[in-house]
Every structure is written in C-alpha cells, then in structure tokens.
Design a protein around this motif. Structure first.
Motif, PDB file in Angstrom:
ATOM      1  N   GLU A 265     164.396  64.393 -46.095  1.00  0.00           N
ATOM      2  CA  GLU A 265     165.811  64.480 -45.764  1.00  0.00           C
ATOM      3  C   GLU A 265     166.017  64.160 -44.288  1.00  0.00           C
ATOM      4  OE1 GLU A 265     167.045  68.396 -46.784  1.00  0.00           O
ATOM      5  OE2 GLU A 265     166.346  68.222 -48.851  1.00  0.00           O
ATOM      6  N   MET A 266     167.158  63.540 -43.987  1.00  0.00           N
ATOM      7  CA  MET A 266     167.509  63.205 -42.608  1.00  0.00           C
ATOM      8  C   MET A 266     168.730  63.995 -42.178  1.00  0.00           C
ATOM      9  SD  MET A 266     167.036  59.117 -42.414  1.00  0.00           S
ATOM     10  CE  MET A 266     167.800  58.764 -43.973  1.00  0.00           C
ATOM     11  N   GLU A 267     168.690  64.502 -40.968  1.00  0.00           N
ATOM     12  CA  GLU A 267     169.817  65.220 -40.385  1.00  0.00           C
ATOM     13  C   GLU A 267     170.287  64.435 -39.163  1.00  0.00           C
ATOM     14  OE1 GLU A 267     170.524  69.290 -37.787  1.00  0.00           O
ATOM     15  OE2 GLU A 267     168.648  69.014 -38.866  1.00  0.00           O
ATOM     16  N   ASP A 268     171.519  63.956 -39.179  1.00  0.00           N
ATOM     17  CA  ASP A 268     172.057  63.226 -38.029  1.00  0.00           C
ATOM     18  C   ASP A 268     172.215  64.173 -36.849  1.00  0.00           C
ATOM     19  OD1 ASP A 268     172.442  60.522 -38.922  1.00  0.00           O
ATOM     20  OD2 ASP A 268     173.998  61.296 -40.253  1.00  0.00           O
ATOM     21  N   ILE A 269     171.796  63.724 -35.662  1.00  0.00           N
ATOM     22  CA  ILE A 269     171.939  64.509 -34.448  1.00  0.00           C
ATOM     23  C   ILE A 269     172.566  63.644 -33.366  1.00  0.00           C
ATOM     24  CG2 ILE A 269     170.090  66.153 -34.914  1.00  0.00           C
ATOM     25  CD1 ILE A 269     168.237  64.489 -33.219  1.00  0.00           C
TER      26      ILE A 269
ATOM     27  N   GLU B  68     161.396  67.775 -28.005  1.00  0.00           N
ATOM     28  CA  GLU B  68     161.876  67.526 -29.365  1.00  0.00           C
ATOM     29  C   GLU B  68     161.338  66.210 -29.912  1.00  0.00           C
ATOM     30  OE1 GLU B  68     166.023  69.155 -30.314  1.00  0.00           O
ATOM     31  OE2 GLU B  68     166.198  68.383 -28.264  1.00  0.00           O
TER      32      GLU B  68
ATOM     33  N   VAL C 164     168.112  60.701 -35.813  1.00  0.00           N
ATOM     34  CA  VAL C 164     168.002  61.616 -36.946  1.00  0.00           C
ATOM     35  C   VAL C 164     166.817  62.544 -36.753  1.00  0.00           C
ATOM     36  CG1 VAL C 164     169.119  60.134 -38.658  1.00  0.00           C
ATOM     37  CG2 VAL C 164     166.669  59.961 -38.307  1.00  0.00           C
ATOM     38  N   ARG C 165     166.923  63.746 -37.294  1.00  0.00           N
ATOM     39  CA  ARG C 165     165.812  64.700 -37.334  1.00  0.00           C
ATOM     40  C   ARG C 165     165.337  64.721 -38.778  1.00  0.00           C
ATOM     41  NH1 ARG C 165     167.783  68.990 -34.559  1.00  0.00           N
ATOM     42  NH2 ARG C 165     166.785  68.181 -32.713  1.00  0.00           N
ATOM     43  N   MET C 166     164.050  64.562 -38.966  1.00  0.00           N
ATOM     44  CA  MET C 166     163.492  64.479 -40.317  1.00  0.00           C
ATOM     45  C   MET C 166     163.025  65.846 -40.803  1.00  0.00           C
ATOM     46  SD  MET C 166     163.868  61.295 -40.926  1.00  0.00           S
ATOM     47  CE  MET C 166     162.929  61.058 -42.406  1.00  0.00           C
ATOM     48  N   HIS C 167     163.352  66.152 -42.055  1.00  0.00           N
ATOM     49  CA  HIS C 167     162.883  67.343 -42.763  1.00  0.00           C
ATOM     50  C   HIS C 167     162.362  66.868 -44.106  1.00  0.00           C
ATOM     51  CE1 HIS C 167     164.835  70.015 -39.873  1.00  0.00           C
ATOM     52  NE2 HIS C 167     165.899  69.249 -39.981  1.00  0.00           N
TER      53      HIS C 167
ATOM     54  N   CYS D  29     162.236  63.201 -32.856  1.00  0.00           N
ATOM     55  CA  CYS D  29     163.284  62.671 -33.740  1.00  0.00           C
ATOM     56  C   CYS D  29     162.904  61.254 -34.152  1.00  0.00           C
ATOM     57  CB  CYS D  29     164.642  62.678 -33.036  1.00  0.00           C
ATOM     58  SG  CYS D  29     164.871  61.359 -31.852  1.00  0.00           S
TER      59      CYS D  29
ATOM     60  N   ARG E 283     171.329  55.193 -33.776  1.00  0.00           N
ATOM     61  CA  ARG E 283     171.431  56.410 -34.587  1.00  0.00           C
ATOM     62  C   ARG E 283     170.184  57.264 -34.393  1.00  0.00           C
ATOM     63  NH1 ARG E 283     171.578  56.395 -41.160  1.00  0.00           N
ATOM     64  NH2 ARG E 283     171.752  58.631 -41.449  1.00  0.00           N
TER      65      ARG E 283
END
Length: 72
Positions: free
Chosen positions: A53-57, A64, A47-50, A66, A45
């Motif tokens: 919060e995690m955003e699946d990519i 980049e 994910v991009r971290m903000h 991740c 898996r």
C-alpha cells in the motif's frame, strides 16, 4: 539536502525510487539539484510504502524513508 537513493523498482504506476533522507527536508513539487546527472529535477510525488500500500505524503525529514515517482 542530503539523501541516498537505495532502490529502484518498476511498479504498475511507473518507476519508484526509494530514498533515505539524512539531512534537510524534501517536499512534493520541489526542484532539487541531482549531482548524478548534473541537473535540476522536480519531485512529482512522494509516497510512504506499507507492504503493498502507498500513502501519499507532502514532505519528509531526516531519518525518514520514502519513495518518489518519476525521478530517473
């Protein structure tokens, strides 16, 4: 594929490995040769971290950053 793992973090979802991609691309469910252990590893898996919060990519490319779940 050329990437650098620069941070390991234990979260409530499991171990996160932060990586920076320098060359090539990395896709979810792709098998890659990990030179540190000398074996193939699967990327379960991405994910991009903000902040918290995690955003699946699906994939990342050069330049980049991740996080990857489940790679030790």
């Amino acid at each position: 594929l050329f990437a650098l793992a620069f941070k390991l973090e234990e979260s409530r979802f499991g171990q996160l490995t932060y990586i920076r991609m320098y060359q090539g691309s990395l896709k979810e469910a792709q098998h890659n040769f990990y030179t540190g252990m000398g074996k193939m590893v699967k990327v379960p898996r991405l994910v991009r971290m903000h902040r918290n919060e995690m955003e699946d990519i699906v994939s990342i490319g050069p330049g980049e950053i991740c996080a990857i779940f489940g790679v030790k």
